[in-house]
Scaffold this motif. Sequence first.
Motif, mmCIF file in Angstrom:
data_model
loop_
_atom_site.group_PDB
_atom_site.id
_atom_site.type_symbol
_atom_site.label_atom_id
_atom_site.label_comp_id
_atom_site.label_asym_id
_atom_site.label_seq_id
_atom_site.Cartn_x
_atom_site.Cartn_y
_atom_site.Cartn_z
ATOM 1 N N ALA A 1 4.026 40.044 -50.566
ATOM 2 C CA ALA A 1 5.119 38.636 -50.789
ATOM 3 C C ALA A 1 4.094 39.284 -52.051
ATOM 4 O O ALA A 1 6.013 38.570 -53.750
ATOM 5 N N LEU A 2 3.176 39.057 -52.452
ATOM 6 C CA LEU A 2 2.741 38.120 -54.197
ATOM 7 C C LEU A 2 3.231 40.068 -55.137
ATOM 8 O O LEU A 2 3.613 39.556 -56.472
ATOM 9 N N ALA A 3 2.477 40.892 -54.781
ATOM 10 C CA ALA A 3 3.173 42.493 -54.986
ATOM 11 C C ALA A 3 5.129 42.447 -55.273
ATOM 12 O O ALA A 3 5.690 42.905 -56.678
ATOM 13 N N ALA A 4 5.585 41.651 -54.598
ATOM 14 C CA ALA A 4 7.345 41.990 -54.415
ATOM 15 C C ALA A 4 7.830 40.755 -55.599
ATOM 16 O O ALA A 4 9.006 40.939 -56.260
ATOM 17 N N GLU A 5 6.768 40.188 -56.358
ATOM 18 C CA GLU A 5 7.333 39.250 -57.168
ATOM 19 C C GLU A 5 7.309 39.909 -58.852
ATOM 20 O O GLU A 5 8.302 39.908 -59.885
ATOM 21 N N GLU B 1 9.583 33.178 -53.795
ATOM 22 C CA GLU B 1 10.100 33.824 -52.590
ATOM 23 C C GLU B 1 10.163 33.858 -51.526
ATOM 24 O O GLU B 1 8.518 34.484 -51.468
ATOM 25 N N ASP B 2 10.506 33.552 -50.662
ATOM 26 C CA ASP B 2 10.342 34.155 -49.073
ATOM 27 C C ASP B 2 11.608 34.469 -48.470
ATOM 28 O O ASP B 2 11.882 33.598 -48.278
ATOM 29 N N VAL B 3 10.970 35.588 -47.650
ATOM 30 C CA VAL B 3 11.670 36.017 -46.889
ATOM 31 C C VAL B 3 11.337 36.538 -45.303
ATOM 32 O O VAL B 3 10.220 36.294 -45.176
ATOM 33 N N GLN C 1 4.725 31.401 -34.438
ATOM 34 C CA GLN C 1 5.834 31.920 -35.050
ATOM 35 C C GLN C 1 6.343 31.494 -36.335
ATOM 36 O O GLN C 1 7.275 30.367 -36.402
ATOM 37 N N TYR C 2 5.778 32.018 -37.806
ATOM 38 C CA TYR C 2 6.422 31.766 -39.178
ATOM 39 C C TYR C 2 7.793 32.086 -39.337
ATOM 40 O O TYR C 2 7.644 32.698 -40.144
ATOM 41 N N ALA C 3 8.314 30.931 -39.757
ATOM 42 C CA ALA C 3 9.947 31.629 -40.277
ATOM 43 C C ALA C 3 9.670 31.845 -41.633
ATOM 44 O O ALA C 3 8.631 30.929 -42.375
ATOM 45 N N PRO C 4 10.527 31.736 -42.570
ATOM 46 C CA PRO C 4 10.818 32.358 -43.658
ATOM 47 C C PRO C 4 10.383 30.879 -44.031
ATOM 48 O O PRO C 4 11.152 29.720 -43.804
#
Length: 466
Positions: free
Chosen positions: A192-196, A146-148, A413-416
């Motif tokens: 992001a990886l840790a948030a999984e 997931e990406d936010v 600008q890298y959007a989710p």
Amino acid sequence: MKSVRKRIAVIGGGIAGLAAAVRLRDRLPQGADITVYEQGGALGGKLRTGELGGLPVERGAESFLTSGADGGESAAVALARRLGLGDALVHPARQPAALSIGGRLTPIPAGTLVGVPADLSTLDGVALPDADSDADGGKPLLAPGEDVAVGTLVRSRYGAEVVDRLVDPMLGGVYAGRADQLSLRVTMPQLALAAETEHTLRDAVRSAQRASRRVPGQPVFAAVDGGMSRLVAAAAEASGARISLGLPVHSVCRTDKGWDLRIGAAPAPLTDHADAVILAVPATPAARLLGEVAPEAAEAVAALTYASVALVGLALPAGTELPGLSGFLVPPGEGTLVKAATFFTRKWPHLDRPDGPVIVRASLGRAGEEERLQLDDAALLGRAVRELGELAGVALPEPSASWIQRWGGALPQYAPGHADRVSAARADLPPGLALAGAAFDGVGIPVCVASGERAADEVVTFLEEA
């Protein structure tokens, strides 16, 4: 690989394209024909060294990370060593940086991950967090993959002030973007990886920090003595590539024998042939070149937007007193056009001389603020000098020399969802065509170098199997 001489086209002469060319030279049989096509008048892309007060001062990226995610040396350091510049690497002085908030310079809290704190008690009034919101909800913060937006996650857990006063200026210094629009998975992949797996943001930040394998005591950043343009020139030479400057590549077409490139002025274009192609250009030209050969990839690539910025370099008289810092960042809420400043000669001791100029470099403009940069050079310079003095709390003397470098549409600008879009684009590419550069894999010299080298490896594999 068949013994027939291979021809490879690298479109784009920034550091990603040049790194690709060097890797191709290292891996392909002797005699391989490598051509780098750069539509501008010079190689290097956003790496450009200028002169100010008799000193080399970067007009683009000024440094790169020394360590990779695996704890080894970064791809940029490895490339510098490959090019014979290992002994030319220099490191910044151990000087703190600050945030300019409400007319005061406040030290940046220690122990954050791109501004996201692991310990809210260290904020010391810089921001008032909402600690109660970071409760364990019994499940990981993000689902696998997931990406936010960075701001979405941090606001929901720590509140608005942590984003506005810490995360936004930190991200703004790198991307010129806003946390509420930038992808967590691209800009902070470790978090992001840790948030999984972690249930609180505090634990996710700590997990990401533990996973960092940086060698204790090793300098975090490095630069090249004499300027980044030395890295560019050395890469071009080591690649042994034919360099084509000033002629744009208008189209890339698949043929039975490889690829045809249409080059130069539209009324009378030239045609060149290649067995494989690497596109190392920004999103807009990449999408145009992909339009005929990979339309779905072109559509995915075209979704990327860019921010415009300007850099201002000032040479102040010797002995000019500045705060005891390497520089400072400015949160967007302060309303200034200046978003960051580097006390360049203090930060880089190899340039600091008692009788030499005091160099200050400022970055102006953020995503969505393009119209604020529409001032002539004199007005923009005056604005920068005035704001720098107000933000630093000192009266700056008249500079003895200055320059302005405008980078229109320079910072992605890298959007989710950006990483998924790039993966889909690459899956749609025909064999023998590879993508490289900041448009796809992220900003920073090490990331761009690694991206170019991966693209070269893909092309070599294709040629070996062809």
